[in-house]
Design an enzyme around this catalytic site. Structure first.
Site, PDB file in Angstrom:
ATOM      1  N   CYS A   1       0.863  -1.190   0.000  1.00 33.43           N
ATOM      2  CA  CYS A   1       0.000   0.000   0.000  1.00 33.43           C
ATOM      3  C   CYS A   1       0.896   1.234   0.000  1.00 33.43           C
ATOM      4  O   CYS A   1       2.059   1.146  -0.415  1.00 33.43           O
ATOM      5  CB  CYS A   1      -0.976  -0.019   1.173  1.00 33.43           C
ATOM      6  SG  CYS A   1      -0.203   0.040   2.802  1.00 33.43           S
TER       7      CYS A   1
ATOM      8  N   ASN B   1       2.261   1.456   4.399  1.00 33.13           N
ATOM      9  CA  ASN B   1       2.544   0.178   5.097  1.00 33.13           C
ATOM     10  C   ASN B   1       2.246   0.259   6.595  1.00 33.13           C
ATOM     11  O   ASN B   1       2.913  -0.384   7.404  1.00 33.13           O
ATOM     12  CB  ASN B   1       3.993  -0.299   4.857  1.00 33.13           C
ATOM     13  CG  ASN B   1       4.273  -1.741   5.269  1.00 33.13           C
ATOM     14  OD1 ASN B   1       5.366  -2.063   5.715  1.00 33.13           O
ATOM     15  ND2 ASN B   1       3.309  -2.628   5.142  1.00 33.13           N
TER      16      ASN B   1
ATOM     17  N   CYS C   1      -1.447   0.785   7.404  1.00 34.73           N
ATOM     18  CA  CYS C   1      -2.889   0.495   7.513  1.00 34.73           C
ATOM     19  C   CYS C   1      -3.289  -0.736   6.693  1.00 34.73           C
ATOM     20  O   CYS C   1      -3.483  -1.823   7.239  1.00 34.73           O
ATOM     21  CB  CYS C   1      -3.731   1.684   7.075  1.00 34.73           C
ATOM     22  SG  CYS C   1      -3.501   3.166   8.086  1.00 34.73           S
ATOM     23  N   ARG C   2      -3.426  -0.563   5.383  1.00 34.42           N
ATOM     24  CA  ARG C   2      -4.024  -1.608   4.561  1.00 34.42           C
ATOM     25  C   ARG C   2      -3.144  -2.840   4.366  1.00 34.42           C
ATOM     26  O   ARG C   2      -3.597  -3.966   4.570  1.00 34.42           O
ATOM     27  CB  ARG C   2      -4.422  -1.033   3.190  1.00 34.42           C
ATOM     28  CG  ARG C   2      -5.518   0.007   3.268  1.00 34.42           C
ATOM     29  CD  ARG C   2      -5.611   0.810   1.982  1.00 34.42           C
ATOM     30  NE  ARG C   2      -4.434   1.642   1.765  1.00 34.42           N
ATOM     31  CZ  ARG C   2      -4.196   2.362   0.688  1.00 34.42           C
ATOM     32  NH1 ARG C   2      -5.057   2.334  -0.316  1.00 34.42           N
ATOM     33  NH2 ARG C   2      -3.114   3.106   0.590  1.00 34.42           N
ATOM     34  N   SER C   3      -1.888  -2.632   3.946  1.00 31.96           N
ATOM     35  CA  SER C   3      -1.076  -3.822   3.616  1.00 31.96           C
ATOM     36  C   SER C   3      -0.648  -4.635   4.841  1.00 31.96           C
ATOM     37  O   SER C   3      -0.634  -5.871   4.765  1.00 31.96           O
ATOM     38  CB  SER C   3       0.113  -3.474   2.717  1.00 31.96           C
ATOM     39  OG  SER C   3       1.022  -2.612   3.354  1.00 31.96           O
TER      40      SER C   3
ATOM     41  N   ASP D   1      -8.008   4.155   1.028  1.00 26.65           N
ATOM     42  CA  ASP D   1      -7.058   4.488   2.083  1.00 26.65           C
ATOM     43  C   ASP D   1      -7.826   5.040   3.291  1.00 26.65           C
ATOM     44  O   ASP D   1      -8.482   6.072   3.172  1.00 26.65           O
ATOM     45  CB  ASP D   1      -6.106   5.543   1.519  1.00 26.65           C
ATOM     46  CG  ASP D   1      -4.949   5.814   2.452  1.00 26.65           C
ATOM     47  OD1 ASP D   1      -5.027   5.413   3.626  1.00 26.65           O
ATOM     48  OD2 ASP D   1      -3.971   6.424   1.996  1.00 26.65           O
TER      49      ASP D   1
HETATM   50  P1  4NP Z   1      -1.744   2.878   4.127  1.00 26.54           P
HETATM   51  O1  4NP Z   1      -2.303   4.268   4.682  1.00 26.54           O
HETATM   52  O2  4NP Z   1      -1.194   3.149   2.740  1.00 26.54           O
HETATM   53  O3  4NP Z   1      -2.933   1.991   4.080  1.00 26.54           O
HETATM   54  O4  4NP Z   1      -0.671   2.429   5.096  1.00 26.54           O
HETATM   55  C1  4NP Z   1      -1.531   5.441   4.694  1.00 26.54           C
HETATM   56  C2  4NP Z   1      -0.739   5.707   5.772  1.00 26.54           C
HETATM   57  C3  4NP Z   1      -0.005   6.875   5.818  1.00 26.54           C
HETATM   58  C4  4NP Z   1      -0.074   7.766   4.769  1.00 26.54           C
HETATM   59  C5  4NP Z   1      -0.865   7.502   3.677  1.00 26.54           C
HETATM   60  C6  4NP Z   1      -1.586   6.334   3.639  1.00 26.54           C
HETATM   61  N1  4NP Z   1       0.657   8.990   4.830  1.00 26.54           N
HETATM   62  O5  4NP Z   1       0.486   9.832   3.936  1.00 26.54           O
HETATM   63  O6  4NP Z   1       1.439   9.183   5.767  1.00 26.54           O
END
Ligand code: 4NP
Length: 158
Positions: free
Chosen positions: A10, A13, A15-17, A128
């Site tokens: 994702c 790294n 939340c989703r993945s 997201d």
């Molecule tokens: P993820 O979510 O891609 O599912 O881990 C996010 C976590 C942090 C950020 C963006 C998406 N960020 O911009 O910091």
């Protein structure tokens, strides 16, 4: 037998993945197949490297009996695509970032995480949840749980 290696990707790294990573590990364990798989996750961005998963994702996963113990790491091309058999991108931006960093003959390894959801009209992305409210995390959990089953069944031919 050679282990099948799965990588979930994702943006951050956190939340989703990592959720897909640990939900998949649990499903593999429940099937008694832990010695046949290797699972990992990573993020396109470097902002959260070395950090634990987002506390809201940890809480949601824990409500469903999944313990997230991951430390974020950044996607590392081209070796990640060489080393893993199946690379699953959570959204289209992640997908294109991976594809653009992947050698032509290895591009077939890269798929959208929700690609096995049949008859699904519209988006095949996992939204997201990072900038949204609590309910987004539960929605992501349900989506991830359902699709990890679809992916595992596809791979083991069930
Ligand atoms: P993820 O979510 O891609 O599912 O881990 C996010 C976590 C942090 C950020 C963006 C998406 N960020 O911009 O910091």
């Amino acid at each position: 037998m050679e282990k099948k290696k799965l990588l979930f990707v994702c943006l951050g790294n956190i939340c989703r993945s990592p959720l897909a990573h640990y939900v998949m590990l649990k499903k593999i364990k429940d099937e008694g197949l832990s010695d046949r798989f290797e699972v990992d996750s990573c993020g396109i961005g470097a902002w959260h490297q070395g950090e634990s998963s987002d506390h809201r994702m940890i809480k949601t996963a824990s409500r469903h009996g999944i313990s997230l113990k991951h430390k974020a790491r950044q996607f590392n091309p081209p070796s990640d695509v060489r080393n893993f058999d199946h690379i699953f991108a959570m959204d289209l931006n992640n997908y294109h970032d991976i594809i653009n960093a992947t050698e032509e003959e290895l591009k077939h390894k890269v798929k959208l995480f929700r690609c096995y959801e049949e008859g699904k009209a519209g988006s095949l992305e996992v939204p997201d949840p990072y900038f949204g409210g609590e309910s987004g995390f539960e929605k992501v959990f349900q989506m991830v749980d359902r699709n990890c089953s679809l992916i595992l069944n596809k791979i083991i031919g069930k």
